[in-house]
Design a protein around this motif. Structure first.
Motif, mmCIF file in Angstrom:
data_model
loop_
_atom_site.group_PDB
_atom_site.id
_atom_site.type_symbol
_atom_site.label_atom_id
_atom_site.label_comp_id
_atom_site.label_asym_id
_atom_site.label_seq_id
_atom_site.Cartn_x
_atom_site.Cartn_y
_atom_site.Cartn_z
ATOM 1 N N UNK A 50 0.941 -1.012 -0.044
ATOM 2 C CA UNK A 50 0.119 0.111 0.173
ATOM 3 C C UNK A 50 0.993 1.346 0.104
ATOM 4 N N UNK A 80 4.118 0.752 1.974
ATOM 5 C CA UNK A 80 4.064 -0.107 3.125
ATOM 6 C C UNK A 80 3.529 -1.758 2.729
ATOM 7 N N UNK A 114 2.566 -5.192 4.060
ATOM 8 C CA UNK A 114 1.945 -5.765 5.344
ATOM 9 C C UNK A 114 1.491 -7.282 5.121
ATOM 10 N N UNK A 161 -4.085 16.166 10.224
ATOM 11 C CA UNK A 161 -3.936 14.837 9.804
ATOM 12 C C UNK A 161 -3.108 14.764 8.545
ATOM 13 N N UNK A 185 3.970 11.108 7.657
ATOM 14 C CA UNK A 185 3.291 9.783 7.713
ATOM 15 C C UNK A 185 4.277 8.592 8.452
ATOM 16 N N UNK A 190 0.809 -2.716 12.835
ATOM 17 C CA UNK A 190 -0.336 -1.900 12.831
ATOM 18 C C UNK A 190 -0.393 -1.179 11.533
ATOM 19 N N UNK A 191 -1.336 -0.113 11.977
ATOM 20 C CA UNK A 191 -1.886 0.831 10.785
ATOM 21 C C UNK A 191 -0.827 2.101 10.556
ATOM 22 N N UNK A 192 -0.871 2.489 9.212
ATOM 23 C CA UNK A 192 0.016 3.631 8.855
ATOM 24 C C UNK A 192 -0.551 4.715 9.642
ATOM 25 N N UNK A 193 0.251 5.573 10.180
ATOM 26 C CA UNK A 193 -0.248 6.733 11.237
ATOM 27 C C UNK A 193 0.184 7.975 11.009
ATOM 28 N N UNK A 226 -2.120 10.254 15.568
ATOM 29 C CA UNK A 226 -2.151 8.840 16.226
ATOM 30 C C UNK A 226 -1.041 8.508 17.452
ATOM 31 N N UNK A 233 -4.891 -1.659 8.037
ATOM 32 C CA UNK A 233 -3.621 -1.017 8.263
ATOM 33 C C UNK A 233 -3.341 0.301 7.386
ATOM 34 N N UNK A 234 -4.754 0.558 6.743
ATOM 35 C CA UNK A 234 -4.688 1.814 6.214
ATOM 36 C C UNK A 234 -4.945 2.915 7.042
ATOM 37 N N UNK A 235 -4.619 4.129 6.761
ATOM 38 C CA UNK A 235 -4.621 5.350 7.825
ATOM 39 C C UNK A 235 -5.910 5.650 8.432
ATOM 40 N N UNK A 236 -6.015 6.017 9.622
ATOM 41 C CA UNK A 236 -7.195 6.644 10.042
ATOM 42 C C UNK A 236 -7.398 8.109 9.997
ATOM 43 N N UNK A 237 -8.319 8.675 9.747
ATOM 44 C CA UNK A 237 -8.773 10.109 9.752
ATOM 45 C C UNK A 237 -9.651 10.573 10.339
ATOM 46 N N UNK A 238 -9.882 11.932 10.688
ATOM 47 C CA UNK A 238 -10.985 12.449 11.554
ATOM 48 C C UNK A 238 -12.276 12.061 11.023
ATOM 49 N N UNK A 254 -10.160 8.033 13.418
ATOM 50 C CA UNK A 254 -9.221 8.527 14.766
ATOM 51 C C UNK A 254 -9.787 8.424 15.883
ATOM 52 N N UNK A 281 -10.509 4.087 18.119
ATOM 53 C CA UNK A 281 -10.284 3.739 16.608
ATOM 54 C C UNK A 281 -11.002 2.695 16.145
#
Lengths: 326, 291
Positions: free
Chosen positions: A34, A42, A44, A240, A244, A250-253, A257, B139-144, B165, B178
């Protein structure tokens, strides 16, 4: 033998067994790619997360996942670029992060083989493996002793100071040592133009931080590293995105985060420090559940429970250190 | 039962939506595009001035959320890395909000591929995909505002949002995790838009949190009605402070936690929240306890 020592030995055994803990992905999951942003992707599904920088000169990998997934990782890299792997950078010595070193390095070619780059395997055509010198100490052994990993998996280019920089694929890459965090040989890798930082097990979204005291980790070092990262990353618009973060698991942050994680580790540290100051034993501290509200987020990682984290923090903070008995 | 709304509540909501759907023409899909202004007849004290510390009334929080909020110190918001944070999607809709909703069209077929929403609070953008695409992997990013997909069910637009988020269920420290999944229903009746949110948070809620928020169509919206916000610069609000310091209260040592109950003459237990406190029968228990 005390239960505390049993707990530490259990962690050591778990680490030696391949780092199948702290949110490690199952060995049968597909290795998926991804795009994070810029030139960095990434991978995964190979154990620990793998970051891949792609460019004209060939890919750079940060960590290599578990050994048994190396061919799947290689296939995933091939899906991003046909060029040979040039560099592998290791964030620390856990087997779920360096297990693919040997296979993936052998598949690649150093762009400009140097003497130091060929020491490990004695083959000039392999990709270079970069890591902090303390990591090399963890995976190798003095002459006459048996090393925990095969020589072909060892770093071939180490640094002993705070940082190693180089410019590759049209961007600066900083490998920055994080002393005494998860272990004593941790590094983070910052891709400056892409604005992506791969941080190994200094930060993750699926478990409490693993403090491997036997290999030089500490709660204070972990917090220092998290605060260093907070200073490094910059939020994008509307708080946001921006810089990155590729965590070890875990997830991309992004910064938002990371802040939650830093806050959590700080709060738990403060609570346990307060309890130690009141003379509470490890059993009493564990029973008080200083991580309670976070257990639903971080307490279910295989091989690294909330109780193990509390014990690690307690022993890291207690004046008696590792020898502190229950 | 944890993670599940009481069946009677779920059934009631389903009936309500069924009535709304049944009242609409079979051709379904109505126009909800336009500028909408929030109506503040519900929960006004929480929505405008803000909730008081220790007010957990009427929220189906669990013990973990309670401890999280008891530990929370409002001074956390003075930290530079906290100052510019937006509200996450389960909470932002109860703010002092304006919505601008519009449709994204496929240029060839003219089918609606997505609904777009611009929220005045924190100038947040949402895209609700209507093209059937899957949600991204974990595993993708989280957003507001998370990742949203939707579908028209008669005249009701139903939306599912993941990848959100960390935020709040109430902005006095009650956390939203989350792992939250938000289900929304938008339905228009005349010049009113009713927005139903159902928040499933397996980490911090005992039952789903259900809210409704009403908006009225605004035909005279001016650009200045929306908040222009491209860059938020955090300031050093407490000079000289250790940048690694995180304000919080140690367990059992928050001196303010009972103030809300005292100020309003409420039993302290009732202010602690929990699923039971949402239901009418809890009133009998409280009245009994105070006699």
């Amino acid at each position: 033998m005390t239960r505390g020592v049993v707990g530490i030995l259990g962690l050591v055994v778990a680490l030696a067994a391949g780092g199948e803990r702290a949110g490690a992905q199952g060995s049968t999951a597909a290795v998926e790619a991804r795009r994070v942003q810029g030139n960095v992707y990434l991978l995964h599904g190979a154990g620990a997360n793998i970051a891949v920088q792609v460019g004209d000169l060939g890919p750079v990998l940060v960590d290599t996942g578990m050994a048994e997934r190396a061919d799947d990782v290689l296939a995933a890299v091939r899906g991003l670029t046909p060029k040979p792997i040039r560099y592998i950078i290791n964030t620390h010595a856990d087997a779920d992060h360096i297990g693919g070193n040997e296979r993936l390095a052998q598949s690649g070619t150093a762009l400009q083989p140097r003497g130091v780059a060929t020491v490990g395997a004695g083959q000039g055509l392999r990709a270079e493996i970069i890591a902090h010198e303390l990591l090399l100490n963890r995976v190798s052994a003095p002459a006459g002793e048996r090393a925990p990993t095969p020589i072909a998996a060892w770093p071939t280019s180490t640094f002993s100071g705070r940082e190693k920089d180089f410019f590759f694929n049209n961007e600066g890459i900083q490998v920055i040592h994080q002393p005494a965090a998860h272990t004593d040989g941790d590094s983070i890798v910052y891709f400056r133009r892409s604005d992506v930082v791969a941080v190994g097990d200094v930060y993750g979204t699926t478990s409490y931080p693993v403090i491997d005291a036997e290999r030089g980790g500490s709660i204070q070092g972990m917090l220092s590293s998290l605060n260093f990262l907070l200073a490094l990353v910059i939020s994008g618009e509307k708080t946001e995105g921006g810089t990155m973060i590729v965590p070890g698991h875990g997830r991309i942050s992004d910064e938002a985060d990371l802040v939650e994680y830093r806050d959590m580790v700080t709060i738990v540290r403060d609570r346990i420090q307060d309890m130690i100051g009141k003379g509470m034993t490890l059993e009493q501290v564990t029973a008080a559940r200083p991580t309670m509200e976070y257990d639903g987020l971080y307490g279910a990682a295989p091989g690294w429970t909330a109780a193990q984290f509390v014990e690690a923090v307690y022993r890291s903070l207690h004046p008696a250190g590792l020898s502190q008995r229950r | 039962m944890r993670g599940h709304m009481r069946s009677v509540e779920r059934a009631g909501l389903t009936c309500l939506l069924a009535l709304v759907v049944a009242a609409a023409p079979a051709s379904a899909q109505v126009l909800i595009s336009g500028d909408w202004v929030g109506l503040f007849h519900e929960d006004q004290p929480e929505r405008a001035p803000g909730p008081e510390v220790g007010d957990y009334l009427g929220l189906p929080i669990n013990a973990a959320a309670r401890q999280y909020a008891d530990s929370w110190d409002a001074s956390r918001l003075t930290l530079p890395e906290h100052q510019c944070r937006a509200h996450a999607v389960p909470y932002i809709n109860r703010g002092p909000i304006r919505l601008r909703i519009w449709e994204e069209k496929d240029p060839l077929t003219q089918a609606t591929t997505a609904m777009r929403i611009f929220l005045s609070t924190y100038a947040q953008d949402r895209t609700i995909y209507l093209d059937g695409r899957p949600h991204p992997p974990e595993y993708a990013p989280h957003t507001w505002q998370g990742f949203s997909t939707g579908a028209w069910n008669g005249s009701v637009l139903t939306v599912t949002t993941t990848h959100i988020k960390r935020g709040w269920h109430r902005r006095n420290g009650l956390p939203q995790s989350e792992q939250t999944v938000l289900t929304e229903h938008f339905y228009r009746h005349g010049n009113y838009l009713t927005h139903v949110t159902i928040t499933d948070d397996p980490v911090f809620l005992e039952e789903p949190l259900v809210k409704t928020t009403n908006h009225i169509l605004d035909l005279n919206t001016q650009p200045a009605n929306y908040q222009g916000w491209l860059v938020c610069q955090a300031d050093d609000e407490v000079p000289g402070r250790d940048p690694a310091w995180v304000p919080h209260h140690l367990p059992g040592q928050n001196p303010f936690i009972a103030d809300f109950a005292k100020r309003h003459g409420l039993p302290f237990e009732a202010t602690r929240g929990g699923a039971a406190t949402m239901y009418p029968e809890y009133l009998k228990k409280v009245v009994g306890a105070t006699r």
